[in-house]
Enzyme design. Structure first.
Site, PDB file in Angstrom:
ATOM      1  N   HIS A  19       0.668  -0.872  -0.192  1.00  0.00           N
ATOM      2  CA  HIS A  19       0.122  -0.380   0.447  1.00  0.00           C
ATOM      3  C   HIS A  19       0.852   0.616  -0.482  1.00  0.00           C
ATOM      4  CE1 HIS A  19      -2.106  -2.829   2.124  1.00  0.00           C
ATOM      5  NE2 HIS A  19      -3.411  -2.401   1.623  1.00  0.00           N
ATOM      6  N   ASP A  71      -4.808 -13.713  -2.851  1.00  0.00           N
ATOM      7  CA  ASP A  71      -3.912 -13.564  -1.374  1.00  0.00           C
ATOM      8  C   ASP A  71      -4.293 -14.981  -0.420  1.00  0.00           C
ATOM      9  OD1 ASP A  71      -3.236 -10.929  -1.979  1.00  0.00           O
ATOM     10  OD2 ASP A  71      -4.756  -9.988  -1.000  1.00  0.00           O
TER      11      ASP A  71
END
Lengths: 442, 442, 442, 442
Positions: free
Chosen positions: C102, C297
């Site tokens: 991020h 994921d």
């Protein structure tokens, strides 16, 4: 003789890991010794009569799908005899020597209780005859107190006292039959002992009556000299919205309250555990540390559905965790491992019954091998010993606490005069523990 | 004086059902008599210090959103004094005279335990001063044994004996402060008393240690002459995967096992009930019939989320069912109704704190009125009395069972010689019961 | 140079099944060829920067527990540089050459957006420098639109249009940085794109705005020539009560509605799948058959908890089922397998970070081997081919239906003139299929 | 004439709030005008034939408990006629003029499809005759494609193409009968359109076949000039582990994919919503904003059980939220409100059928009154308008985004040159919104 029900199925044999034959065992080798006991001793497998011979595939949205050969008989008693023969052929081919039953599954209900009892006697005689010369006997018997409309509001917890009496009579008889057949345990699963809504329920009276019922059952057991273990089987809900034996801890509370903790143990079912929000190994551990681990109903639920799917437990990791508790408990005493599991509604061939049981037996045998490997490797036990070392050190604070030598005043003094433990925390090493577990999960 | 924190908020008044003023009570009328007691006696409301003054809106995916006026102070002790003043202004405007606290919420942690204790004393003095001349006092106090890293593996159940000692010291002090402030109860919520994984956990030792800890707490209470009730607060999970006080029944089992059932009661939280798979009224009833219903943490969860949302309970039906149990219990003894509830992360105005509490107070006042109406109408009680009549009839079978006059042998005789109860079943009338409930749910 | 962060950890090597060294791979052998591709090609593993380097162990009930060496820096930019160096040392020792980030995890927020962007540029330069001469690059980048209070009501779905603009600016920059670093994908996880309550939400406007945002993102991607794949990451809830990308099917509906199905794929997270009530393999399959399986994921949740635990996926059976879908999809295109997983709050040693990743890598390598064995054995594929044979037979009814040659009228004629299929049903053979699966689960 | 089935039940009348007569309406006043329409227009109630006349109380653990007078007939066709007469007497006494049916509930299966169709024709004639001179007609009809063993693996999604044909023939006939009786809608609930395990399932083929089936159904509808609306009914699971019409969003994705979004709407069932992890109002809203809200199956589940309990929706708050969406949608078009709800297994008196329906009708009438009050008060609409004001302001940023006038580049410029919105966040005011909701919940 009623003929052969599984003519195409041979006796199932251990063929080892490289076998590609689905009608063989790849892990379960009955005579092989693991941790000092034969596999068949660790794994006292039992066939559940109801799922294997009486489940017809109907569900809330569908009618029966199975047309088993032993069900083609019109006369209910003859059908019962046939099913019992099928049961013994099945156990023999599978190499299993325990079975479990409800009274009403093995014998048909008659027009009166007396007639029903008579039917049960007749079927019990057949079973007794079939047992002769074998090592086969019931792991446990039980009374089906949930299917008939008379039990719609509960059996021991019915608002109607006559229903309580009827249930008592039925349990009395079922226990007698279990004794007759040499059953090693007697189980109580209270399918209707619960409520649909608190709005119209007297919770206190119902639970007290359940306590009274269990006390009478225990008294009766002793009065007839039945040596088997009495087992409560927790389940959180279904068919009722809320059942009284919700989980292991709830059942322990119940046994405490009514003075029965010395007389009962628990039958832990994995699918019931997960419906209650616990892992199966949690429920087994709670039973174990309270000294009430009596039996395992080995099955599994679907991890994403909210009802009892009663599938065969085939997951290697779960089987390992289950068997690790059994090993820690050094077996299950008079109890065993009952396959309270059914093949899917869409599995309609008799050979599917074998596939299901083989998959369950092999999974638990694999779990046992893994649990043994885990114990023999010792890494995980070592990790835990290190983690709790401060409680074991001779003369240390932990031992003082355990021995009741200190109270809050002393502990406050200790805390004020020693470094804050927050400055030297140890890792819980869960990931390392999982690697050790994984190393044993072959 | 620290100034006014809610300058735009007047004292909240009862304005009745037709009010459209969101800063008024439409149901809660403190002095109004319901079933022989004032509403404020039935509903001993309490403000939860932590949610109301310390919750900053952070969550696992987001940082703080609230910038409360009492948090603008840099010095932690001054900030604590300010927050305490805000607390008393808030209670005064809301018309509530009980509050609940954790030690570490009202006063900051210092560099050492001694310093921390000193901080706590200083804040307690402020609170004591503010209480003077009011009817305000703590409903309960508690020690926060879950936030600091030293408790990451548990407090009383830590693998590290020194942590146990530290926790004991902290509870000792928190109980002393609660006593000093005139607190009516002392609560134990074991946020870290549980496990993340069984793989690295010694379940038996941890639970035994928890029992030892509670015994010491009880001994200490008596040693200082504290008259408040000790309360366990069940919660199934979160932050741990599995907590030891899972639900009311589990807590009762725990109290039984460690000989503490006479000395502890339960603090039932509605959101914890539903996370454990029970309705709130179920947990209240289980506590009630075991004689351990001590306090209610009045909140609600989101029916579709699997974590503790701690919302204000505003649903009229749920409030009615909750208050119906309180009425059946004839109140909560030394306990009350603590708003263990927080406004949403996105509610960032101080007036939102009032809206939340007003909605909760009004909902429970509405529930009380409904519960009273239900009782006064008598229809539902009548339905239940009819349903269980066979257990009450003098000389009847039910009384014989209850009085232990019969066993399985007698009941079998009875069942064999009486008509099958299945032929004359009565309806459970749940839908009618729900209409009666609905008639009272105004 | 910032020093070595893991001085005691050697380069992790493949040592094979008999290794008892927890700092080795027992299954993952990067260069080994499985089904025609190297393991490292099938398993393009990625380290999640946030979980591995920024997760501090805080949770809703507890403060930070970890004191990582790269966090000891006071200056936020220096701390970011340090953490990035730790990231590259970690990947190098682990033998992984992809990482995910991020924007706000790798670089600190400044006083203004311009300053924040500048910070991000500086950290990106460091990463770029560290990537040089290695095969390392980002599997994907993303913008963190959920932590800062400005996003409390949503980012693209905020009731405040300025927040939408701010989010757009942030995604623009994050995509540019991802492109700069050679990132292969760009991910959207809408942590706050959802609602807490419908009562105060304009659902239609919010979802339309989300559609507008994604369209702009896609336009922007093309405008800068970024070749990576855009990925939506479904999650049902948490932190919000209900998120807009609930699951794979919901996300497909969204992409359809806003005309974006050609331009986006999905990033399926196993823990999100189970929170939505699906198995992980279900979500993967739904993505696969809709042509949008873009990335995994890889993590797992606790089967009994209702929130995102983001644990490493270590279960052999689950890993097998996950990898079986990847094999069926012939890999993941530009996507890979990101460990969106964190070590437990109580795991506070840097070596625990290695244990976690090793357990996850080994589990998926094991899963790949099993999936390959399953495919090569062919038994399960054969069972399925038999089951659906009626749809493949040339000239048969199945082909006529598939080719649109018949409608209800023709089918009614067929049904009226052919035997009821109910009289010849085939078994679904689920138990046999599970045995075949088990044979491959080594 | 088959006699009267409910001789003791009078025509149910509106008696208003003060009535203590459980056989009266306290809220539902058919002719009263609310928001410009009569209550009976807003609330086009429908009796579900299957639950009311055919549910016998059996469940997975119990046999039938109900002995309805219309079931005492041995001849299946005569029994069907009788039940249809009971249906009309019931509707007439209840004051409801819509009913819903499955083909196989109203008429018995014969030895062949032709015979079954003939049976259906005969019963349809009886219904048609009974409808004459009344305003009664079906709200919708449907085909039961889940109970018979031939559908055990699915109907349109069966691995057996012949089953697909048989299902097509059955739907064709059911749609014809629905048309004949003046039915306003036709429903598809795919009870077996899903899977038990992915291990033996070809997900892609099954879903494609379901798309083909629906396309054929739509073609057929047009070919016979049937004007009713086609409705998909989402349900997540049960009886299968995973159904293809999981929820509203999944169904929208399905309709998109197969080009059917213009031709179908959805039938939202509240109990299915909650089983899928959504609130009922969420599902209604998702359908509404996608233009596919077609009908409501009004029921509720138990908040703590994981299966479909199909109880009457009696909760005032839930009813308010449901009716608020109906009001926002300005009614349900050709759809209505079907009581897909059954009385409990233990409710075995015919009057219980009335209690159940009265409780459901009154709850929704109460919900309608509340929804109207909420709208008329306007406070909540005002709160929402304020919250989203930035999207409506003429010439403002919000309108530019909505009108596609800006992209990421322009928005970045805007964000860089305007204050961070984080510095001026507004409260979401959820607690205030809940007070407004509560003010309307009488």
């Amino acid at each position: 003789w009623y003929g052969e029900f599984f003519p195409d199925i041979p006796k199932i044999k251990y063929e080892g890991l490289n076998s590609t034959n689905p009608l063989s065992f790849r892990y379960y080798n009955a005579e092989e010794v693991v941790l000092g006991k034969k596999m068949k001793e660790w794994l006292k497998f039992s066939v559940a009569f109801w799922h294997t011979f009486k489940a017809d595939g109907s569900d809330p949205f569908g009618s029966a799908t199975k047309a088993w050969p032993w069900d083609k008989e019109k006369d209910p008693l003859q059908a019962s005899f046939k099913a019992m023969h099928a049961n013994f052929e099945f156990m023999s081919k599978l190499g299993v020597d325990r079975w479990c039953f409800h009274d009403r599954d093995i014998a048909p209900e008659g027009a009166t209780l007396a007639e029903t009892n008579k039917n049960l006697d007749l079927v019990a005689e057949v079973a007794l005859e079939l047992q002769k010369g074998t090592s086969i006997k019931p792991l446990w018997g039980t009374a089906q107190l949930f299917k008939h409309p008379r039990y719609m509001h509960g059996a021991a917890t019915s608002p109607n006292a006559t229903v309580f009496a009827y249930a008592a009579a039925q349990v009395k008889k079922a226990m007698e039959v279990t004794q007759l057949l040499g059953g090693e345990n007697y189980v109580f699963w209270g399918g209707r002992e619960g409520y649909q809504s608190l709005v119209n329920t007297d919770l206190e009276l119902e639970m007290d009556n359940l306590g009274r019922f269990m006390k009478m059952a225990n008294d009766f057991k002793h009065s007839i000299g039945f040596k088997g273990t009495l087992l409560l089987e927790p389940k959180p809900q279904e068919p009722t919205k809320h059942q009284y034996d919700w989980d292991a801890a709830t059942s322990v509370a119940f046994l405490h309250k009514y003075g029965l903790l010395e007389d009962f143990k628990l039958n832990i079912e994995c699918n019931h555990a997960t419906l209650a929000g616990h892992s199966c190994e949690h429920e087994l551990e709670v039973a174990r540390i309270n000294g009430v681990l009596g039996n395992i109903d080995a099955n599994t639920g679907d991890a994403q559905t909210g009802w009892d799917t009663d599938q065969f437990l085939t997951d290697p990791r779960m089987a390992t965790l289950v068997m690790a508790v059994v090993v820690k408990n050094n077996g299950l005493g008079s109890g065993g491992i009952n396959f309270d599991a059914k093949i899917r509604r869409e599995s309609i061939s008799t050979e599917d019954l074998f596939y299901g049981h083989i998959s369950g037996m092999d999974a638990l045998a694999r779990g046992l091998r893994n649990a043994a490997a885990l114990k023999e490797a010792g890494q995980l036990d070592g990790l835990i010993a290190d983690r709790y070392a401060s409680w074991k050190a001779k003369g240390g604070l932990g031992q003082k606490i355990i021995n009741g030598k200190v109270g809050f005043a002393e502990l406050e003094k200790y805390a004020l005069s020693n470094p804050d433990p927050g400055s030297s925390m140890a890792s819980a090493k869960q990931e390392l523990a999982e690697i050790y577990l994984d190393m044993a999960t072959k």
